[in-house]
Design an enzyme around this catalytic site. Structure first.
Site, mmCIF file in Angstrom:
data_model
loop_
_atom_site.group_PDB
_atom_site.id
_atom_site.type_symbol
_atom_site.label_atom_id
_atom_site.label_comp_id
_atom_site.label_asym_id
_atom_site.label_seq_id
_atom_site.Cartn_x
_atom_site.Cartn_y
_atom_site.Cartn_z
ATOM 1 N N ASN A 198 40.748 58.972 40.182
ATOM 2 C CA ASN A 198 41.192 57.732 40.716
ATOM 3 C C ASN A 198 42.339 58.023 41.280
ATOM 4 O OD1 ASN A 198 39.500 55.716 39.526
ATOM 5 N ND2 ASN A 198 39.885 56.817 37.670
ATOM 6 N N CYS A 199 42.515 59.245 42.134
ATOM 7 C CA CYS A 199 43.591 59.784 42.690
ATOM 8 C C CYS A 199 43.410 59.112 44.045
ATOM 9 C CB CYS A 199 43.513 61.193 42.815
ATOM 10 S SG CYS A 199 45.307 61.689 42.963
ATOM 11 N N LEU A 200 43.807 58.016 44.607
ATOM 12 C CA LEU A 200 43.079 57.510 45.897
ATOM 13 C C LEU A 200 44.087 57.541 46.840
ATOM 14 C CD1 LEU A 200 42.224 54.169 43.852
ATOM 15 C CD2 LEU A 200 40.585 55.793 45.020
#
Lengths: 111, 119, 100
Positions: free
Chosen positions: A109-111
């Site tokens: 979820n490292c966007l």
């Protein structure tokens, strides 16, 4: 796919430089991964890497930036659990780079 | 002001990708600091039971993942009382702190959010 | 502050219908589409449960799905919609909860 040789052992990396097999990790591997990123590990890096491994053992996932900061503040205190300290240690991308050096999967979820 | 969203997760953890997808939505939304709620309904409450052994099915431990939600900024966790009761579960069976709501509380909850996604 | 709940699975083979009904608040509405319209079948438990919903809860069904299934006598409270009516309805409620 590339690889890394540590103590005569060949270790597979994915295209982003993360360990393919998480069980390949040890302190020496962390040092070698850091050199690939042109980073010299100090004790203050190592304590964050240990913390990330604890996070992964507890929650079975790699933290995004905000949870990493919160967890660090919780375990090491607010003077280390803040974005300035972590950004300084890990070249501005603490969630991604520290996860890589700690031998964790890439944070999804490292966007 | 960001729009709020309630995710209703109603599948058991081992019933396919649904439970994982609901969690992924919540984690992604949390990264954007959206005001999010997560409601466990029907078999979704089985995601919360203690001492599950994910490794025996060679899967990732969803319940361990769920425990990280407060660190991801998601504190609004709800469970349907009727779903617990039907399955002979109660608060002491659950692996993380949640607010337990009866049916009237659930319809009020749903109407408090801008968007609802049921998975 | 009302919610439109959208069901499309048969109440006879799937739990969504039973889970959805208790969550309907007074100002909420229920729209039946696809196999969920089987809930309107006269003389069945789901049809009786629909009749017993609080009076303020509006009940809708997609007309073409109802016609395709030869459902016979429908509960009087159900309002039939075409797709244009369906679209118009979704605009009238603040949020839609699709039971996917």
């Amino acid at each position: 796919m590339s690889s890394l040789v540590v103590d005569g052992r060949e270790i597979a990396l994915d295209k982003d430089g993360f360990l393919v097999d998480l069980s390949d990790w040890n302190e020496a591997v962390a040092e070698a991964l850091a050199r690939r990123e042109e980073l010299e590990l100090e004790d203050e890096h190592r304590e964050v890497l240990r913390l990330l491994r604890e996070f992964y053992a507890e929650f079975q996932l790699s933290p995004a930036t905000r949870p990493l900061i919160k967890y660090t503040a919780l375990k090491l205190g607010p003077e280390k659990g803040n974005s300035m300290h972590l950004n300084r240690l890990f070249k501005g991308t603490p969630a991604k780079l520290a996860a890589k050096l700690a031998g964790l999967p890439k944070p999804s979820n490292c966007l | 002001m960001a729009r709020s969203m309630l995710i209703i997760s109603r599948q058991a953890p081992w019933a396919g990708p649904s439970a994982r997808e609901a969690l992924d939505i919540v984690l992604a939304g949390g990264a954007f600091e959206l005001p999010l709620g997560l409601l466990f309904l029907d078999d979704g409450v089985f995601q919360l039971t203690k001492a599950q052994q994910a490794a025996s099915l060679e899967q990732k431990d969803l319940t361990a993942n769920l425990q990280a939600l407060p660190l991801f900024g998601i504190d609004s966790l709800f469970v349907a009382r009727s779903s617990l009761t039907e399955r002979n579960l109660d608060e002491s069976s659950l692996a993380l702190p949640v607010e337990i709501l009866d049916d009237a509380g659930l319809s009020t909850l749903i109407n408090r959010y801008d968007h609802v996604i049921t998975i | 502050m009302a919610t439109l709940h959208l069901l499309s699975h048969s109440p006879f083979s799937d739990g969504r219908f039973n889970s959805c009904l208790p969550l309907l608040g007074d100002t909420d509405a229920l729209l039946l589409a696809g196999d969920a319209t089987y809930a309107l079948t006269a003389g069945t438990k789901p049809a009786t449960e629909l009749e017993q919903l609080p009076e303020q809860v509006a009940l809708f069904a997609l007309e073409e799905d109802v016609q395709a299934r030869a459902l016979g006598m429908l509960p009087t409270r159900v309002q039939l919609l075409d797709y244009a009516g369906f679209v118009e309805l979704t605009c009238r409620y603040e949020r839609i909860n699709s039971w996917l």
